[in-house]
Design a protein around this motif. Structure first.
Motif, PDB file in Angstrom:
ATOM      1  N   MET A 280      -5.872  11.468 -11.416  1.00  0.00           N
ATOM      2  CA  MET A 280      -5.395  11.626 -12.796  1.00  0.00           C
ATOM      3  C   MET A 280      -4.855  10.313 -13.342  1.00  0.00           C
ATOM      4  O   MET A 280      -4.082   9.636 -12.652  1.00  0.00           O
ATOM      5  N   PRO A 281      -5.243   9.958 -14.578  1.00  0.00           N
ATOM      6  CA  PRO A 281      -4.741   8.696 -15.133  1.00  0.00           C
ATOM      7  C   PRO A 281      -3.260   8.800 -15.502  1.00  0.00           C
ATOM      8  O   PRO A 281      -2.588   7.808 -15.751  1.00  0.00           O
ATOM      9  N   LEU A 282      -2.771  10.026 -15.547  1.00  0.00           N
ATOM     10  CA  LEU A 282      -1.376  10.262 -15.900  1.00  0.00           C
ATOM     11  C   LEU A 282      -0.500  10.158 -14.654  1.00  0.00           C
ATOM     12  O   LEU A 282      -0.860  10.702 -13.613  1.00  0.00           O
ATOM     13  N   SER A 283       0.607   9.491 -14.780  1.00  0.00           N
ATOM     14  CA  SER A 283       1.481   9.330 -13.630  1.00  0.00           C
ATOM     15  C   SER A 283       2.189  10.653 -13.306  1.00  0.00           C
ATOM     16  O   SER A 283       2.776  11.284 -14.175  1.00  0.00           O
ATOM     17  N   LEU A 284       2.088  11.052 -12.006  1.00  0.00           N
ATOM     18  CA  LEU A 284       2.635  12.347 -11.602  1.00  0.00           C
ATOM     19  C   LEU A 284       3.404  12.201 -10.295  1.00  0.00           C
ATOM     20  O   LEU A 284       2.951  11.490  -9.396  1.00  0.00           O
ATOM     21  N   PHE A 285       4.591  12.819 -10.179  1.00  0.00           N
ATOM     22  CA  PHE A 285       5.303  12.761  -8.903  1.00  0.00           C
ATOM     23  C   PHE A 285       6.138  14.016  -8.693  1.00  0.00           C
ATOM     24  O   PHE A 285       6.469  14.726  -9.652  1.00  0.00           O
ATOM     25  N   LEU A 286       6.393  14.290  -7.412  1.00  0.00           N
ATOM     26  CA  LEU A 286       7.229  15.443  -7.064  1.00  0.00           C
ATOM     27  C   LEU A 286       8.467  14.942  -6.350  1.00  0.00           C
ATOM     28  O   LEU A 286       8.411  13.992  -5.557  1.00  0.00           O
ATOM     29  N   LYS A 287       9.595  15.606  -6.628  1.00  0.00           N
ATOM     30  CA  LYS A 287      10.842  15.251  -5.940  1.00  0.00           C
ATOM     31  C   LYS A 287      11.410  16.522  -5.338  1.00  0.00           C
ATOM     32  O   LYS A 287      11.223  17.605  -5.912  1.00  0.00           O
ATOM     33  N   ASP A 288      12.109  16.380  -4.202  1.00  0.00           N
ATOM     34  CA  ASP A 288      12.754  17.578  -3.652  1.00  0.00           C
ATOM     35  C   ASP A 288      14.092  17.803  -4.353  1.00  0.00           C
ATOM     36  O   ASP A 288      14.453  17.058  -5.274  1.00  0.00           O
ATOM     37  N   ALA A 289      14.809  18.831  -3.893  1.00  0.00           N
ATOM     38  CA  ALA A 289      16.055  19.191  -4.579  1.00  0.00           C
ATOM     39  C   ALA A 289      17.087  18.077  -4.509  1.00  0.00           C
ATOM     40  O   ALA A 289      18.024  18.035  -5.317  1.00  0.00           O
ATOM     41  N   GLU A 290      16.940  17.142  -3.542  1.00  0.00           N
ATOM     42  CA  GLU A 290      17.896  16.021  -3.428  1.00  0.00           C
ATOM     43  C   GLU A 290      17.351  14.763  -4.115  1.00  0.00           C
ATOM     44  O   GLU A 290      17.787  13.650  -3.824  1.00  0.00           O
ATOM     45  N   SER A 291      16.359  14.941  -4.983  1.00  0.00           N
ATOM     46  CA  SER A 291      15.771  13.835  -5.745  1.00  0.00           C
ATOM     47  C   SER A 291      15.040  12.822  -4.876  1.00  0.00           C
ATOM     48  O   SER A 291      14.940  11.648  -5.244  1.00  0.00           O
ATOM     49  N   ARG A 292      14.560  13.252  -3.702  1.00  0.00           N
ATOM     50  CA  ARG A 292      13.750  12.337  -2.884  1.00  0.00           C
ATOM     51  C   ARG A 292      12.289  12.525  -3.272  1.00  0.00           C
ATOM     52  O   ARG A 292      11.833  13.670  -3.442  1.00  0.00           O
ATOM     53  N   ILE A 293      11.569  11.396  -3.381  1.00  0.00           N
ATOM     54  CA  ILE A 293      10.153  11.482  -3.757  1.00  0.00           C
ATOM     55  C   ILE A 293       9.373  12.088  -2.596  1.00  0.00           C
ATOM     56  O   ILE A 293       9.466  11.605  -1.464  1.00  0.00           O
ATOM     57  N   VAL A 294       8.610  13.159  -2.863  1.00  0.00           N
ATOM     58  CA  VAL A 294       7.812  13.747  -1.802  1.00  0.00           C
ATOM     59  C   VAL A 294       6.318  13.587  -2.053  1.00  0.00           C
ATOM     60  O   VAL A 294       5.504  13.765  -1.151  1.00  0.00           O
ATOM     61  N   LEU A 295       5.966  13.252  -3.271  1.00  0.00           N
ATOM     62  CA  LEU A 295       4.546  13.030  -3.556  1.00  0.00           C
ATOM     63  C   LEU A 295       4.423  12.210  -4.837  1.00  0.00           C
ATOM     64  O   LEU A 295       5.228  12.370  -5.751  1.00  0.00           O
ATOM     65  N   MET A 296       3.465  11.316  -4.858  1.00  0.00           N
ATOM     66  CA  MET A 296       3.170  10.631  -6.112  1.00  0.00           C
ATOM     67  C   MET A 296       1.696  10.236  -6.133  1.00  0.00           C
ATOM     68  O   MET A 296       1.096  10.010  -5.088  1.00  0.00           O
ATOM     69  N   ASN A 297       1.119  10.199  -7.344  1.00  0.00           N
ATOM     70  CA  ASN A 297      -0.303   9.850  -7.415  1.00  0.00           C
ATOM     71  C   ASN A 297      -0.481   8.349  -7.640  1.00  0.00           C
ATOM     72  O   ASN A 297       0.508   7.612  -7.810  1.00  0.00           O
ATOM     73  N   GLN A 298      -1.758   7.933  -7.681  1.00  0.00           N
ATOM     74  CA  GLN A 298      -2.031   6.497  -7.807  1.00  0.00           C
ATOM     75  C   GLN A 298      -1.497   5.924  -9.110  1.00  0.00           C
ATOM     76  O   GLN A 298      -0.961   4.818  -9.143  1.00  0.00           O
ATOM     77  N   ALA A 299      -1.651   6.727 -10.199  1.00  0.00           N
ATOM     78  CA  ALA A 299      -1.179   6.242 -11.503  1.00  0.00           C
ATOM     79  C   ALA A 299       0.317   5.970 -11.450  1.00  0.00           C
ATOM     80  O   ALA A 299       0.815   5.015 -12.045  1.00  0.00           O
ATOM     81  N   CYS A 300       1.026   6.822 -10.688  1.00  0.00           N
ATOM     82  CA  CYS A 300       2.478   6.651 -10.567  1.00  0.00           C
ATOM     83  C   CYS A 300       2.789   5.395  -9.751  1.00  0.00           C
ATOM     84  O   CYS A 300       3.706   4.635 -10.087  1.00  0.00           O
ATOM     85  N   GLU A 301       2.007   5.183  -8.690  1.00  0.00           N
ATOM     86  CA  GLU A 301       2.201   3.977  -7.868  1.00  0.00           C
ATOM     87  C   GLU A 301       2.045   2.730  -8.744  1.00  0.00           C
ATOM     88  O   GLU A 301       2.824   1.793  -8.661  1.00  0.00           O
ATOM     89  N   GLN A 302       1.015   2.780  -9.625  1.00  0.00           N
ATOM     90  CA  GLN A 302       0.784   1.632 -10.511  1.00  0.00           C
ATOM     91  C   GLN A 302       1.913   1.474 -11.515  1.00  0.00           C
ATOM     92  O   GLN A 302       2.371   0.376 -11.800  1.00  0.00           O
ATOM     93  N   GLN A 303       2.357   2.620 -12.027  1.00  0.00           N
ATOM     94  CA  GLN A 303       3.408   2.562 -13.057  1.00  0.00           C
ATOM     95  C   GLN A 303       4.710   1.973 -12.507  1.00  0.00           C
ATOM     96  O   GLN A 303       5.423   1.277 -13.204  1.00  0.00           O
TER      97      GLN A 303
END
Ligand code: ATP
Ligand code: MG
Length: 388
Positions: A47-70
Motif C-alpha cells: 500500500m502506498p499509504l503509510s500504515l502501522f499497528l501499535k500495542d496497548a503500550e504504544s509499541r510498534i508491532v507492525l509497519m508497512n514499507q510506506a511507513c518505513e519510508q515515511q
C-alpha cells in the motif's frame, strides 16, 4: 465376546477416520488462513499509504514499507530492539498522548503532527488517523494507524494562498492607480478644457450682445455658437463626473445620493436610499469611499441591465467599526452560474475590491425573487479613532 470386540474395533475405526478427516480439514483451514494472512501482509506492505499497528503500550508491532519510508527507519531494527528511540523525545511524547486520547475517546483520532524522518533528517508534516481496538473484555488492545504526508500539499496550498494574496494586492493597487488617474484626468479636463470653454463662452456672449441691433445675421450665428458651447460644457461636465464624481470628495453618503439621482433620471425604476449615519464620510478613507462607490455603481448598472426590476433599495449603515452596504432589487433574480460567467467582470471586480479592503461580500438571489448584494467592510483604524 468376539462380536463385541469386532463392534468396538469398528467404532474405533470410525472415530479414527472422523478424527483424521477433522485434522485434515483443520490443516486445510490453517493453510488457507495462512495464505490469506500472507496476502493481507502483501497488500499492507504494497500500500502506498503509510500504515502501522501499535500495542496497548504504544509499541510498534507492525509497519508497512510506506511507513518505513515515511519515518526513514527499518521495521526489523525496531522489532529487534536496535532502534528504540527513532523520534525526538517531544514527538514521542506527543504520539503517546494521541494514542491515549484514542483509547479514552474510543473513536478515531485525527491529528496533524510533525514526524521526524531519520533518513531525510527533516520533519515532515503528517496527518495521522488512529483507530483504537479493544479486546472482548473492552480493554485496550491495539491502535491501527494510517498516516498521510501532507508536507508538499500544505506547502503548495500556502504558496497558492500567498500568490492569491499577492494578486489581490496587485489588483487593489491597480484599482487605486486607476482611481487616481481618473481623478487627475477629471481635474485636468476641468482646469484646462473647462476653463477654455468658459473663456470662449464669455467672448462669444460679448459678441452676441454687441451684435444684437447692428448685425442680425452675425447675432444669430453667435447664438448658435453659444448653444454649441453650452452643449459642449454640459457634456464635458458629464465626462468629468463619470470619470470622478465631484461628490465623491464630499463623502460616500452624498456621492450615493448623487448617483441615485442620476439613475432616477435614466429610467422608470424607483430607488430608495437609507443612510443610517450623520457623518458624511462614514469613517472611510478616500480609497474605501471610491471602492464602495464603484461597487454601488456596478450593482446599480447590473440592475438596470439585467434585473428587470421596478424597485431598488440601497441601505448604507455603520455598525461598530464596519460599514454595511446592501443593494436589493425586486427583479428576475440571478440564474445559477451567472456569478462566475466568462467575459463578465462586474461581479468579479466587486469581489476583488471588497476582498482587497478586507471585507466580505454576499449575494442572495433566486430566480424570480430579486437579488440582494451585501458588503461588510471594516473601517480603517485611524478613521474609527477620528470619528469616535
Ligand atoms: N441584479 C441582478 N439581477 C439579475 N441578474 C443579475 C443581476 N446582477 C448580475 N446579474 C447576472 O449576473 C451576470 C454577471 O454579472 P457581471 O456584472 O459580473 O457581468 P455583466 O454585467 O454581464 O458584464 P460586465 O459587468 O462585465 O459588463 C450578469 O450577466 C447577469 O446575468
Ligand atoms: Mg455588470
Amino acid at each position: 465376546m468376539e462380536s463385541r470386540v469386532a463392534l468396538r474395533t469398528a467404532q474405533l475405526q470410525d472415530v479414527n477416520a472422523r478424527l483424521s478427516a477433522e485434522i485434515a480439514m483443520r490443516a486445510q483451514t490453517e493453510a488457507a488462513l495462512a495464505r490469506s494472512e500472507e496476502r493481507l501482509q502483501d497488500i499492507i506492505s504494497m500500500m502506498p499509504l503509510s500504515l502501522f499497528l501499535k500495542d496497548a503500550e504504544s509499541r510498534i508491532v507492525l509497519m508497512n514499507q510506506a511507513c518505513e519510508q515515511q519515518w526513514g527507519v527499518c521495521f526489523q531494527d525496531i522489532a529487534e530492539g536496535r532502534d528504540i528511540q527513532h523520534f525526538p523525545s517531544d514527538q514521542s511524547a506527543g504520539f503517546h498522548t494521541a494514542d491515549r486520547e484514542a483509547f479514552a475517546s474510543r473513536s478515531v483520532v485525527i491529528r496533524e503532527e510533525l514526524v521526524w524522518n531519520a533518513q531525510l533528517q527533516e520533519n515532515r508534516l503528517v496527518q495521522t488517523h488512529k483507530k483504537p481496538v479493544f479486546d472482548a473484555e473492552g480493554r485496550p488492545q491495539m491502535i491501527i494507524a494510517m498516516a498521510i504526508d501532507i508536507t508538499d500539499s500544505k506547502r503548495n496550498e500556502e504558496n497558492l494562498q500567498r500568490s492569491l494574496a499577492q494578486l489581490r494586492e496587485l489588483s487593489d493597487h491597480q484599482q487605486t492607480i486607476k482611481e487616481e488617474e481618473r481623478r487627475r484626468i477629471a481635474l485636468d479636463i476641468h482646469d484646462d478644457l473647462g476653463q477654455n470653454l468658459m473663456v470662449l463662452r464669455i467672448d462669444v456672449s460679448l459678441l452676441h450682445a454687441r451684435t444684437a441691433g447692428t448685425h442680425p445675421r452675425l447675432h444669430s450665428h453667435a447664438q448658435r455658437v453659444l448653444d454649441t458651447i453650452d452643449a459642449t460644457i454640459r457634456s464635458v461636465r458629464t465626462i468629468i463626473n463619470d470619470l470622478h464624481p465631484s461628490t465623491l470628495e464630499l463623502g460616500l453618503g452624498p456621492a450615493a445620493e448623487w448617483l441615485i439621482r442620476q439613475m432616477e433620471g435614466r429610467g422608470a425604476i424607483r430607488y430608495r436610499l437609507h443612510i443610517a449615519s450623520d457623518a458624511p464620510h462614514l469613517g472611510l478613507d478616500q480609497r474605501q469611499t471610491s471602492a464602495i462607490f464603484r461597487v454601488l455603481q456596478e450593482s446599480l448598472s447590473n440592475i438596470v441591465r439585467h434585473a428587470q426590476a421596478s424597485e431598488v433599495e440601497v441601505a448604507l449603515a455603520q455598525e461598530h467599526d464596519a460599514i454595511l452596504l446592501r443593494i436589493s432589487d425586486n427583479g428576475i433574480g440571478m440564474q445559477p452560474g451567472d456569478d462566475g460567467k466568462r467575459a463578465a467582470f462586474g461581479l468579479k471586480s466587486i469581489r476583488e475590491r471588497v476582498h482587497a479592503l478586507g471585507g466580505e461580500l454576499r449575494i442572495d438571489s433566486q430566480a424570480g425573487q430579486g437579488t440582494a448584494l451585501a458588503i461588510h467592510l471594516p473601517q480603517s483604524r485611524e478613521r474609527v479613532a477620528d470619528v469616535s
